[in-house]
Design a protein around this motif. Structure first.
Motif, PDB file in Angstrom:
ATOM      1  N   MET A 120       0.829  -1.186   0.000  1.00 40.81           N
ATOM      2  CA  MET A 120       0.000   0.000   0.000  1.00 40.81           C
ATOM      3  C   MET A 120       0.878   1.257   0.000  1.00 40.81           C
ATOM      4  O   MET A 120       2.006   1.227   0.492  1.00 40.81           O
ATOM      5  N   PRO A 121       0.377   2.373  -0.516  1.00 39.51           N
ATOM      6  CA  PRO A 121       1.149   3.622  -0.479  1.00 39.51           C
ATOM      7  C   PRO A 121       1.185   4.199   0.933  1.00 39.51           C
ATOM      8  O   PRO A 121       0.539   3.677   1.844  1.00 39.51           O
ATOM      9  N   ASP A 122       1.901   5.281   1.104  1.00 38.70           N
ATOM     10  CA  ASP A 122       1.950   5.936   2.410  1.00 38.70           C
ATOM     11  C   ASP A 122       0.573   6.435   2.836  1.00 38.70           C
ATOM     12  O   ASP A 122       0.187   6.329   4.000  1.00 38.70           O
ATOM     13  N   ILE A 123      -0.157   6.999   1.869  1.00 38.72           N
ATOM     14  CA  ILE A 123      -1.440   7.649   2.146  1.00 38.72           C
ATOM     15  C   ILE A 123      -2.491   7.163   1.152  1.00 38.72           C
ATOM     16  O   ILE A 123      -2.206   7.046  -0.041  1.00 38.72           O
ATOM     17  N   ILE A 124      -3.688   6.891   1.639  1.00 39.09           N
ATOM     18  CA  ILE A 124      -4.841   6.706   0.758  1.00 39.09           C
ATOM     19  C   ILE A 124      -5.878   7.742   1.152  1.00 39.09           C
ATOM     20  O   ILE A 124      -6.289   7.825   2.315  1.00 39.09           O
ATOM     21  N   SER A 125      -6.282   8.567   0.193  1.00 43.86           N
ATOM     22  CA  SER A 125      -7.352   9.534   0.403  1.00 43.86           C
ATOM     23  C   SER A 125      -8.542   9.082  -0.431  1.00 43.86           C
ATOM     24  O   SER A 125      -8.389   8.797  -1.625  1.00 43.86           O
ATOM     25  N   TYR A 126      -9.705   9.052   0.194  1.00 45.30           N
ATOM     26  CA  TYR A 126     -10.850   8.498  -0.537  1.00 45.30           C
ATOM     27  C   TYR A 126     -12.157   9.106  -0.052  1.00 45.30           C
ATOM     28  O   TYR A 126     -12.352   9.336   1.142  1.00 45.30           O
ATOM     29  N   ARG A 127     -13.024   9.380  -0.996  1.00 39.47           N
ATOM     30  CA  ARG A 127     -14.422   9.673  -0.699  1.00 39.47           C
ATOM     31  C   ARG A 127     -15.218   8.901  -1.759  1.00 39.47           C
ATOM     32  O   ARG A 127     -14.970   9.025  -2.953  1.00 39.47           O
ATOM     33  N   GLY A 128     -16.118   8.077  -1.267  1.00 38.65           N
ATOM     34  CA  GLY A 128     -16.853   7.257  -2.206  1.00 38.65           C
ATOM     35  C   GLY A 128     -17.501   6.072  -1.531  1.00 38.65           C
ATOM     36  O   GLY A 128     -18.209   6.220  -0.540  1.00 38.65           O
ATOM     37  N   GLU A 129     -17.229   4.911  -2.051  1.00 41.44           N
ATOM     38  CA  GLU A 129     -17.970   3.706  -1.676  1.00 41.44           C
ATOM     39  C   GLU A 129     -17.759   3.316  -0.207  1.00 41.44           C
ATOM     40  O   GLU A 129     -16.632   3.151   0.254  1.00 41.44           O
ATOM     41  N   PHE A 130     -18.858   3.141   0.461  1.00 44.77           N
ATOM     42  CA  PHE A 130     -18.847   2.796   1.892  1.00 44.77           C
ATOM     43  C   PHE A 130     -18.048   1.529   2.176  1.00 44.77           C
ATOM     44  O   PHE A 130     -17.174   1.495   3.030  1.00 44.77           O
ATOM     45  N   ASN A 131     -18.360   0.462   1.450  1.00 47.79           N
ATOM     46  CA  ASN A 131     -17.753  -0.835   1.758  1.00 47.79           C
ATOM     47  C   ASN A 131     -16.249  -0.850   1.527  1.00 47.79           C
ATOM     48  O   ASN A 131     -15.520  -1.565   2.217  1.00 47.79           O
ATOM     49  N   LEU A 132     -15.777  -0.078   0.564  1.00 48.90           N
ATOM     50  CA  LEU A 132     -14.345  -0.085   0.286  1.00 48.90           C
ATOM     51  C   LEU A 132     -13.550   0.456   1.475  1.00 48.90           C
ATOM     52  O   LEU A 132     -12.512  -0.097   1.838  1.00 48.90           O
ATOM     53  N   VAL A 133     -14.029   1.510   2.095  1.00 48.02           N
ATOM     54  CA  VAL A 133     -13.297   2.047   3.239  1.00 48.02           C
ATOM     55  C   VAL A 133     -13.303   1.047   4.385  1.00 48.02           C
ATOM     56  O   VAL A 133     -12.312   0.895   5.100  1.00 48.02           O
ATOM     57  N   ARG A 134     -14.413   0.355   4.543  1.00 49.06           N
ATOM     58  CA  ARG A 134     -14.454  -0.709   5.556  1.00 49.06           C
ATOM     59  C   ARG A 134     -13.385  -1.755   5.286  1.00 49.06           C
ATOM     60  O   ARG A 134     -12.674  -2.207   6.180  1.00 49.06           O
ATOM     61  N   GLU A 135     -13.280  -2.156   4.031  1.00 45.87           N
ATOM     62  CA  GLU A 135     -12.289  -3.175   3.673  1.00 45.87           C
ATOM     63  C   GLU A 135     -10.875  -2.684   3.954  1.00 45.87           C
ATOM     64  O   GLU A 135     -10.021  -3.443   4.434  1.00 45.87           O
ATOM     65  N   LEU A 136     -10.626  -1.426   3.666  1.00 48.44           N
ATOM     66  CA  LEU A 136      -9.299  -0.864   3.922  1.00 48.44           C
ATOM     67  C   LEU A 136      -8.982  -0.857   5.412  1.00 48.44           C
ATOM     68  O   LEU A 136      -7.894  -1.265   5.835  1.00 48.44           O
ATOM     69  N   ILE A 137      -9.939  -0.409   6.208  1.00 53.12           N
ATOM     70  CA  ILE A 137      -9.703  -0.352   7.647  1.00 53.12           C
ATOM     71  C   ILE A 137      -9.522  -1.751   8.222  1.00 53.12           C
ATOM     72  O   ILE A 137      -8.644  -1.992   9.055  1.00 53.12           O
ATOM     73  N   GLU A 138     -10.348  -2.681   7.750  1.00 49.41           N
ATOM     74  CA  GLU A 138     -10.277  -4.048   8.277  1.00 49.41           C
ATOM     75  C   GLU A 138      -9.024  -4.799   7.828  1.00 49.41           C
ATOM     76  O   GLU A 138      -8.688  -5.833   8.391  1.00 49.41           O
ATOM     77  N   SER A 139      -8.337  -4.265   6.804  1.00 48.13           N
ATOM     78  CA  SER A 139      -7.139  -4.940   6.316  1.00 48.13           C
ATOM     79  C   SER A 139      -6.011  -4.936   7.339  1.00 48.13           C
ATOM     80  O   SER A 139      -5.074  -5.737   7.246  1.00 48.13           O
ATOM     81  N   GLY A 140      -6.079  -4.030   8.315  1.00 50.24           N
ATOM     82  CA  GLY A 140      -5.025  -3.952   9.316  1.00 50.24           C
ATOM     83  C   GLY A 140      -3.756  -3.285   8.824  1.00 50.24           C
ATOM     84  O   GLY A 140      -2.734  -3.324   9.492  1.00 50.24           O
ATOM     85  N   LYS A 141      -3.830  -2.643   7.645  1.00 50.55           N
ATOM     86  CA  LYS A 141      -2.629  -2.055   7.054  1.00 50.55           C
ATOM     87  C   LYS A 141      -2.422  -0.588   7.444  1.00 50.55           C
ATOM     88  O   LYS A 141      -1.445   0.030   7.044  1.00 50.55           O
TER      89      LYS A 141
END
Length: 562
Positions: A120-141
């Motif tokens: 993953m990059p240093d930073i991910i900035s996102y506004r959009g799909e609800f489930n995708l942010v959940r997946e990112l947070i749950e990844s533990g990364k």
């Protein structure tokens, strides 16, 4: 619809949805959510004369929307903004890869990266799909960003976030703030009532203060040929509830607000608990009122298949005399009103009250996106150096400062006869703030609406920000902003901004379909309004009661920081 125009809301629809908290404690040990194990932080890099020397690189990902335009020879990695970051701060910004936001291209590629356990990059900035942010947070990364924020964020940035501390709630997990909320302007999507002023004048009608007074106007607009074409082809009010009754434009949530509730969201009660607005007694009364309006022809028969934009077209085309939506609608789409009829006039008015004197509108979150910081980023303080600079100098520019007239001369502003101008015809839609890691540079939530209201009161602009707003905002928008602030006490905010609870995940599809079907049948008069009572009973027994319990458990947990 142009993405930049859609985003002026503060999103409206995304605002209630892009709330995440992906916290879900019920994950299994084999393939579930992992606790991020932060690496040993490197020694903080020192700034020399305000910049890093040698330069340091931030790798990042963000979706690139069609509203982002570049000058010839510039692109996402090489432009006036990246040049500024390197020359001013010694920070090199590098996209890990580039993907457009259209057709879910960005989301698809990022999911593939997650699935393959790609770096993953240093930073991910996102506004959009609800489930995708959940997946990112749950990844533990990603790291606990709250601690970093407390340590490195500037006072200006902290003060902006503290205007509404609930912006953290969507990103909290076990009491930790995993993501940093991207701020938007407050009240950006809160609605006012737009009425064809020339139609009011034609029939010597006064602006409505109550729903009963509104009905008199709708009756006239529907049946007395306000456009004078000799045909019965107009409506009192245009709404579109294909997506829902309480949305970002052409909506009907305010009808429910007149009865003390707001549908399709979780509202705070006087007792300090959360309740679902679609199953309260007030919702039944609102549905009965909407059923009456549909039966009398006050609203388009196609309202159930109209989305927000299509419904607004009924107003801009001169077919409806009233539409309810945000203060910024004169910029889009209401500019089409005069294109279609140069003699047409429209004006903003307050949301009317119901039989008990209540008025209500849905609120807009101060948050509109999230920044996630890689737990393996060696020097996360570099991101804060970058964002602090924007909050301290760009969000509310100083006299004589580098951002006094905009981000960069020849881009979002130009000199004309010795005076700065942000005229869109001269800048060709170039907006360097859209190149930034957080999409808009930096926004102090309260600043925009208070400035608009000040200018609407006749005060002269006194700061660079106020002068910029004054030069680029039409008078109807100023007046509407003042109405929004004057009615700030009638707001119903969406209070549940967490990830779907366990029962929501299992039952929400069924409950949502049941709700939409029942409400639609009532509004169209296909069933009695008393069908609402059996709907509520079934909603509660089909998981609604359990969801209410889970939602309130979540609310208490984030409120108490646990």
């Amino acid at each position: 619809m142009d993405t930049s125009k859609k985003r002026r809301i503060g999103s409206l629809v995304l605002v209630g949805v892009l709330s995440l908290s992906a916290l879900l404690s019920g994950c299994s040990s084999n393939g579930g959510s992992k606790e991020a194990e932060p690496t040993t932080p490197a020694k903080a890099l020192e700034l020399k004369d305000g910049k890093y020397d040698p330069p340091v690189t931030i790798s990042y990902l963000r979706p690139w929307g069609p509203d982002v335009k570049f000058k010839s020879g510039e692109d996402q990695d090489n432009n006036v903004h990246t040049k500024w970051a390197k020359e001013k701060l010694g920070i090199e910004l590098k996209n890990q890869w580039i993907s457009p936001s259209t057709n879910n291209a960005f989301e698809t590629k990022l999911r593939l990266s997650l699935a393959s356990n790609a770096e993953m990059p240093d930073i991910i900035s996102y506004r959009g799909e609800f489930n995708l942010v959940r997946e990112l947070i749950e990844s533990g990364k990603f790291v606990d960003a709250g601690e970093l924020f407390d340590t490195y964020a500037s006072d200006t940035w902290k003060s902006a976030v503290n205007e509404d501390s609930t912006v953290w709630y969507p990103y909290m997990q076990d009491g930790k703030r995993i993501g940093i909320p991207i701020l938007d302007y407050a009240y950006n999507g809160d609605p006012v009532m737009w009425i064809r002023e020339d139609w009011l004048k034609k029939f010597n009608l006064k602006a409505p203060q109550t729903l009963d007074e509104l009905e008199v106007i709708m009756e006239t607009f529907t049946n007395q040929d306000p456009d004078g074409n000799g045909k019965k082809d107009t409506y009192g009010l245009t709404i579109g509830f294909k997506n829902w009754l309480n949305t970002w434009m052409s909506e009907a949530g305010w009808v429910f607000g007149a009865y003390g509730t707001m549908p399709n969201q979780w509202n705070l009660t006087k007792e300090g608990t959360l309740e679902y607005g679609s199953v309260t007694p007030g919702a039944k009364q609102a549905l009965e009122r909407l059923q009456s309006w549909m039966g009398k022809g006050y609203i388009p028969e196609e309202a159930g298949v109209y989305d927000e934009t299509k419904a607004a077209e009924e107003f801009t085309a001169g077919k409806a005399g009233i539409v309810v939506g945000p203060h910024w609608m004169p910029s889009w789409p209401l500019e089409d009103v005069k294109k279609n009829n140069p003699n047409a006039e429209y004006k903003a008015y307050p949301i009317p009250s119901g039989p008990d004197g209540k008025a209500g509108r849905h609120g807009t979150s101060n948050g509109n996106g999230v920044v996630l910081i890689n737990k393996d980023m060696k020097n996360p303080e570099v991101f804060f150096t970058y964002q602090n600079e924007l909050f301290d100098h760009f969000a509310n520019p100083q006299e004589g400062g580098e951002f006094e007239f905009g981000f960069a001369e020849g881009y979002d502003w130009v000199m004309v006869d010795g005076k700065p101008s942000t005229d869109a015809s001269l800048t060709n839609g170039i907006a360097p703030e859209k190149y930034t890691l957080t999409f808009d540079g930096a926004r102090i939530p309260s600043l925009s609406m208070t400035t608009l209201a000040k200018l609407a009161s006749g005060e002269a602009p006194a700061t660079p920000f106020e002068r910029k707003i004054k030069s680029g905002v039409p008078t109807p928008m100023l007046d509407a902003a003042k109405i929004v602030l004057d009615q700030k006490d009638i707001v119903f905010n969406q209070m549940f901004t967490g990830a779907p609870t366990m029962t929501m995940q299992m039952n929400n599809d069924i409950l949502t379909k049941m709700e939409k079907d029942t409400f639609s049948q009532i509004i169209y008069g296909k069933t009695s309004v008393d069908a609402f009572d059996s709907f509520v009973e079934k909603w509660k027994s089909s998981g609604g009661d359990q969801i209410t319990k889970e939602v309130n458990e979540w609310y208490q947990s984030v409120k108490n920081g646990k």
